[in-house]
Design a protein around this motif. Structure first.
Motif: not given
Length: 550
Positions: A246-263
């Motif tokens: 919605d804010r145009g940052t879906g890719v960035a959100s996923s990448e930072l989430a992986l840094l934050a511990g997502a698998d």
């Protein structure tokens, strides 16, 4: 614009310490395609069952091991699609299908029924937990919402135990997670995990969706790290993210989430999905690839992926799409074109080098693309012109000549107010420089070697008059130059000479470039012929003709 009508929709994340900014991505996550659910439901014209089956097979070909195939309880079509995948044995043994269900009794029962006979499946249970959804949509308090999730988990587990024989795994999503109080999201999820009882042999997927994107990507990363630190039995959980755009940052959100511990990452090919779409898995995967990380997906033929996507989704790929857009590897700026060409030349000389290019993050040939779409307009420089002339037509222009010709090309593009095609650039070069036959046209020439050098006689046509000229010099070219100077009564001299074969073959034509100087002015000409001496004669005549035309 009344900005005061808006307010922050997310809750502060009570992280005592933030670890994710210091982390780096080192491996690909687990991927889950939701094209057949999120993607398909967002199409103007959803796929038919047969189309969904073909698209499912293509997702398998790309290497997806987990594919969300739909919401079986939503419609007869969705139910039958799931059944056909199972009954017709379309699902490979190493692929798990995933089905979505709300935490509602009749929906859960229909969902479990749809999975009978499945070898490997994931039941994805969800209910919304956000403040707004609790108050406006469900009119339930926190305890009631948590109980809804727990009751749903208990029913899923009991039905699976009694009706399904395959390898069935569980996934839970607190829908609208990003708009939910972090401590409450953890409380509800932990209550569900108490029911599902994750273990080392039976890990549970906890999916944390940005159902609607309401904050910057770093806030999402904080939320993911908070959950990783506050969920029970973390070592037996698979933390999954499902970001919208919605804010145009879906890719960035996923990448930072992986840094934050997502698998694990749920997303779609090219980001198709509700409203502004989902995380684009192709972009995330290729972002990793160009950092030297194996994406563990078969995405080396981007044009095939585009073709299949457009066929079944009936949506175009934006020309500026990262990696896949038709203009992704196009540079209009002259300095960009020059830098790209120099870097590609250097990389091509030593394939063992690591890829390095100032303006291309990836070698397009790695995904089935080529460098050819360099487009030339009035902003382009000599780098782009040089690339087109050399790689398309074999001309390696001397640098001073290239500077002059690039200026001609820019002015031509400016006059036309459009991008020039490769053909137009080539034609402009031939019109201006190659074998120019006006005002002097060479009809015949002959040279012979004498004790004092080379003697040359030529028949030329100049201003409607046919004349014979003679000259002597150090070789045919020097002899012709002396003969022309005498005939025209012009004082000029050759100041630059370059030659090369246009192609790497025994029958290739030769290209010769000659610059002559008269006073402070320089005039370039080019000659092309199967005979190198004739090509040189043509180049000199071309340069002289350009001088006479000024």
């Amino acid at each position: 614009m009344n900005y005061q009508k808006y307010q922050k929709m997310y809750h502060n994340v009570p992280l005592e310490s933030r670890d994710w900014p210091s982390n780096e991505l080192t491996k690909a996550p687990m991927w889950c395609s939701v094209d057949l659910r999120d993607g398909n439901q967002a199409l103007y014209s959803p796929m038919t069952t047969d189309e969904k089956i073909e698209f499912f097979k293509f997702l398998v070909k790309l290497g997806f091991k987990e594919i969300e195939v739909g919401f079986p309880a939503a419609s007869h079509t969705e139910f039958e699609f799931t059944r056909r995948l199972i009954d017709e044995n379309i699902i490979p043994d190493d692929v798990s299908i995933q089905v979505l269900t709300q935490a509602r009794e009749h929906i859960i029962k229909k969902t479990v029924e749809a999975l009978k006979g499945a070898k490997n499946a994931i039941i994805h249970l969800y209910n919304s937990t956000s403040t707004l959804q609790r108050d406006v949509v469900f009119n339930k308090n926190k305890e009631e919402i948590k109980q809804l999730a727990v009751d749903g988990a208990k029913l899923v587990k009991s039905l699976v135990s009694g009706q399904l024989d395959g390898n069935i795994r569980y996934e839970y999503s607190p829908e609208s997670f990003t708009c939910t109080e972090p401590d409450y999201a953890a409380e509800v999820t932990n209550a569900v995990l108490d029911v599902f009882e994750p273990s080392a042999d039976n890990k549970v997927i906890v999916n944390l969706p940005s159902t609607i994107e309401v904050a910057t990507a770093n806030v999402y990363a904080d939320q993911i790290e908070y959950m990783c630190k506050h969920l029970n039995n973390r070592e037996n959980l698979i933390i999954s993210v499902h970001a919208h755009n919605d804010r145009g940052t879906g890719v960035a959100s996923s990448e930072l989430a992986l840094l934050a511990g997502a698998d694990r990452v749920e997303g779609t090919i090219f980001g198709n999905g509700e409203r502004t779409g989902n995380t684009d898995i192709i972009t995330v995967a290729l972002n990793m690839f160009c950092q030297g990380i194996d994406p563990e997906l078969n995405i080396d033929n981007i044009d095939e992926i585009i073709e299949v996507f457009e066929k079944y989704n009936r949506l175009p790929i934006h020309p500026r799409h990262p990696y896949a857009g038709e203009m992704a590897y196009v540079a209009f700026s002259g300095s960009h074109q020059d830098a790209i060409k120099k870097s590609m030349d250097k990389f091509g000389q030593s394939p063992k080098n690591k890829w390095a290019n100032p303006y291309l993050t990836i070698d397009p040939t790695d995904i089935g693309r080529k460098y050819e779409p360099i487009l030339i307009n009035s902003q382009s420089g000599k780098g782009g012109v040089s690339y087109v002339m050399e790689n398309k037509y074999g001309y390696i222009l001397p640098k001073p000549m290239l500077v002059e010709f690039a200026d001609i090309v820019n002015r031509l593009s400016d006059e036309k107010k459009t991008v020039l095609t490769n053909h137009e650039i080539h034609q402009a070069f031939k019109d201006v420089y190659v074998n120019v036959a006006e005002p002097i046209k060479t009809r015949f020439y002959r040279s012979s070697e004498e004790s004092e050098g080379t003697a040359l006689s030529a028949t030329i046509e100049f201003e409607g008059k046919v004349s014979s000229i003679e000259g002597r010099g150090n070789g045919p070219l020097d002899a012709l130059c002396n003969g022309l100077r005498s005939y025209l009564k012009e004082d000029f001299e050759i100041c630059n000479y370059t030659e090369h074969a246009l192609e790497r073959s025994s029958n290739s034509k030769a290209a010769t470039y000659i610059a002559i100087k008269r006073g402070d002015n320089m005039y370039w000409g080019a000659g092309v012929d199967a005979n190198i001496n004739t090509a040189s004669i043509y180049a000199l005549i071309s340069a002289v003709n350009r001088m006479l035309s000024k």
